[in-house]
Design a protein around this motif. Structure first.
Motif, mmCIF file in Angstrom:
data_model
loop_
_atom_site.group_PDB
_atom_site.id
_atom_site.type_symbol
_atom_site.label_atom_id
_atom_site.label_comp_id
_atom_site.label_asym_id
_atom_site.label_seq_id
_atom_site.Cartn_x
_atom_site.Cartn_y
_atom_site.Cartn_z
ATOM 1 N N SER A 164 0.913 -1.300 0.053
ATOM 2 C CA SER A 164 -0.147 -0.049 -0.004
ATOM 3 C C SER A 164 0.920 1.406 0.007
ATOM 4 N N CYS A 165 0.192 2.421 -0.077
ATOM 5 C CA CYS A 165 0.832 3.770 -0.099
ATOM 6 C C CYS A 165 1.125 3.965 1.575
ATOM 7 N N MET A 166 2.015 4.848 1.435
ATOM 8 C CA MET A 166 2.423 5.265 2.957
ATOM 9 C C MET A 166 1.579 6.430 3.436
ATOM 10 N N ASP A 167 0.544 6.685 2.662
ATOM 11 C CA ASP A 167 -0.342 7.831 3.208
ATOM 12 C C ASP A 167 -0.928 7.648 4.458
ATOM 13 N N TYR A 168 -0.891 8.686 5.415
ATOM 14 C CA TYR A 168 -1.585 8.566 6.678
ATOM 15 C C TYR A 168 -3.008 8.253 6.766
ATOM 16 N N ARG A 169 -3.704 8.583 5.635
ATOM 17 C CA ARG A 169 -5.090 8.202 5.665
ATOM 18 C C ARG A 169 -5.548 6.861 5.462
ATOM 19 N N LEU A 170 -4.369 6.108 5.190
ATOM 20 C CA LEU A 170 -4.743 4.613 5.155
ATOM 21 C C LEU A 170 -4.310 3.787 6.216
ATOM 22 N N THR A 171 -3.661 4.437 7.054
ATOM 23 C CA THR A 171 -3.007 3.685 8.111
ATOM 24 C C THR A 171 -4.186 2.752 9.024
ATOM 25 N N GLN A 172 -5.181 3.375 9.419
ATOM 26 C CA GLN A 172 -6.264 2.445 10.010
ATOM 27 C C GLN A 172 -6.567 1.362 9.161
ATOM 28 N N THR A 173 -6.995 1.537 7.879
ATOM 29 C CA THR A 173 -7.546 0.583 7.047
ATOM 30 C C THR A 173 -6.545 -0.442 6.855
ATOM 31 N N ILE A 174 -5.081 -0.188 7.140
ATOM 32 C CA ILE A 174 -4.172 -1.280 6.620
ATOM 33 C C ILE A 174 -3.719 -1.778 8.035
ATOM 34 N N ARG A 175 -3.925 -1.147 9.132
ATOM 35 C CA ARG A 175 -3.760 -1.830 10.382
ATOM 36 C C ARG A 175 -4.830 -3.093 10.617
ATOM 37 N N GLU A 176 -6.022 -2.538 10.267
ATOM 38 C CA GLU A 176 -7.065 -3.688 10.530
ATOM 39 C C GLU A 176 -6.969 -4.725 9.275
ATOM 40 N N ARG A 177 -6.670 -4.506 8.361
ATOM 41 C CA ARG A 177 -6.409 -5.387 7.373
ATOM 42 C C ARG A 177 -5.074 -6.355 7.665
ATOM 43 N N SER A 178 -4.182 -5.660 8.318
ATOM 44 C CA SER A 178 -3.146 -6.860 8.115
ATOM 45 C C SER A 178 -3.051 -7.650 9.500
ATOM 46 N N GLU A 206 -1.226 2.204 18.391
ATOM 47 C CA GLU A 206 -2.062 3.419 18.360
ATOM 48 C C GLU A 206 -1.489 4.593 17.978
ATOM 49 N N GLU A 207 -0.132 4.682 18.173
ATOM 50 C CA GLU A 207 0.617 6.049 18.055
ATOM 51 C C GLU A 207 0.912 6.295 16.746
ATOM 52 N N ILE A 208 0.605 5.243 15.594
ATOM 53 C CA ILE A 208 1.007 5.557 14.305
ATOM 54 C C ILE A 208 -0.128 6.263 13.445
ATOM 55 N N ASN A 209 -1.195 6.282 14.144
ATOM 56 C CA ASN A 209 -2.412 6.846 13.368
ATOM 57 C C ASN A 209 -2.029 8.473 13.143
ATOM 58 N N GLY A 210 -2.217 8.847 11.892
ATOM 59 C CA GLY A 210 -2.041 10.334 11.466
ATOM 60 C C GLY A 210 -0.561 10.209 11.045
ATOM 61 N N THR A 211 0.175 9.497 11.120
ATOM 62 C CA THR A 211 1.752 9.580 10.506
ATOM 63 C C THR A 211 1.637 8.670 9.159
ATOM 64 N N TYR A 212 2.612 9.027 8.255
ATOM 65 C CA TYR A 212 2.907 8.342 7.160
ATOM 66 C C TYR A 212 3.916 7.300 7.522
ATOM 67 N N ILE A 213 3.555 6.272 6.803
ATOM 68 C CA ILE A 213 4.145 5.106 7.081
ATOM 69 C C ILE A 213 4.970 4.319 5.876
ATOM 70 N N ILE A 214 6.360 4.164 6.061
ATOM 71 C CA ILE A 214 7.020 3.517 5.023
ATOM 72 C C ILE A 214 7.615 2.158 5.747
ATOM 73 N N GLN A 215 7.337 1.066 4.863
ATOM 74 C CA GLN A 215 7.413 -0.215 5.470
ATOM 75 C C GLN A 215 8.205 -1.008 4.283
ATOM 76 N N SER A 216 9.252 -1.714 4.839
ATOM 77 C CA SER A 216 10.015 -2.539 4.045
ATOM 78 C C SER A 216 10.827 -3.588 4.702
ATOM 79 N N ASN A 217 11.893 -4.280 4.183
ATOM 80 C CA ASN A 217 12.611 -5.139 4.777
ATOM 81 C C ASN A 217 13.990 -4.497 4.822
ATOM 82 N N SER A 218 14.384 -3.546 4.263
ATOM 83 C CA SER A 218 15.687 -2.855 4.273
ATOM 84 C C SER A 218 15.545 -1.263 3.717
ATOM 85 N N LYS A 219 16.442 -0.622 4.424
ATOM 86 C CA LYS A 219 16.274 0.903 4.002
ATOM 87 C C LYS A 219 16.609 1.332 2.704
ATOM 88 N N GLU A 220 17.545 0.368 1.995
ATOM 89 C CA GLU A 220 18.215 0.557 0.755
ATOM 90 C C GLU A 220 16.867 0.402 -0.313
#
Length: 185
Positions: free
Chosen positions: A8-22, A150-164
Motif C-alpha cells: 500500500s501507499c505510505m499515506d496517513y489516511r490509509l493507516t487504520q485500514t491497513i492496520r485492520e487488514r494486516s 495506536e501512536e502511528i495513526n496520523g503518521t505516514y508509514i514506509i515499510q520494507s525489509n531494508s532501508k536501501e
C-alpha cells in the motif's frame, strides 16, 4: 505455504485500514510512495507470498508528483526518477486520475512477474470513504512485519525489509516536508 502480503501507499489516511487488514490477515505489509512495486522489486522478491493484496488509493501525492515531473518538467532526485517516475514515461495520461488508473495496471503487471504463482488481489481505496485521523507531519520507517500501535495513526508509514529499498520514498517524504520520527530499518 507462504504468507499474505499487503502492499500500500505510505499515506496517513490509509493507516487504520491497513492496520485492520494486516492484523486480520496476519500479513506482511510493505508501504511506500505510490504503492510503487517497481521500487520494491528486490525486497519483495525475498518474500514467499501465497496471496498479495495491492491497495493503492485515489488523491495520491506520489501520482501528483509523477504528473508534475512528466507534464510540468519539475526536477527530482535520480533515485526518484529511476524508482518511481521512469515507469510512466511511455504512458499516455491527461489527469492524475488517469495516472492513478495506469499505476494500478503497471504495478499489477510487476506483481504478476514477481509473484507468478500467487493470488493477486487489487483493492483500490477511495480515501473519501475513510475516516481519517488528524495528519501529523511525520514519517515512520518500519519493518514489514511490525505490528501497528495506536501512536502511528496520523503518521505516514514506509515499510520494507531494508532501508536501501525505500531511499526514494524517504526522499519523497522529505519533499512532502515530513520528519522521520522512528526508524526501524
Amino acid at each position: 505455504m507462504g504468507k499474505k502480503l499487503v502492499i500500500s501507499c505510505m499515506d496517513y489516511r490509509l493507516t487504520q485500514t491497513i492496520r485492520e487488514r494486516s492484523e486480520k490477515e496476519d500479513a506482511y505489509v510493505f508501504r511506500n510512495a505510490g504503492a510503487n512495486v517497481n521500487g520494491l522489486r528486490k525486497a519483495l522478491s525475498q518474500i514467499d507470498a501465497e496471496e498479495v493484496i495491492f491497495m493503492p488509493h485515489n488523491d495520491c501525492a506520489a501520482m501528483k508528483l509523477v504528473y508534475r515531473v512528466i507534464k510540468e518538467g519539475i526536477k527530482v532526485e535520480d533515485e526518484i526518477m529511476k524508482s518511481l517516475i521512469d515507469q510512466f514515461n511511455s504512458i499516455k495520461f491527461s489527469t492524475t486520475n488517469e495516472l492513478e488508473k495506469e499505476n494500478v495496471k503497471i504495478q499489477a503487471k510487476i506483481l504478476s512477474e514477481i509473484f507468478p504463482k500467487s493470488k493477486i488481489t487489487i483493492e483500490f481505496i477511495d480515501v473519501n470513504s475513510l475516516k481519517w485521523p488528524e495528519r501529523k507531519p511525520e514519517v515512520q520507517l518500519l519493518r514489514y512485519n511490525t505490528k501497528y500501535e495506536e501512536e502511528i495513526n496520523g503518521t505516514y508509514i514506509i515499510q520494507s525489509n531494508s532501508k536501501e529499498s525505500v531511499i526514494p520514498d524517504i526522499q519523497i517524504a522529505n519533499l512532502l516536508g515530513l520528519k522521520i520520527i522512528k526508524d526501524e530499518l
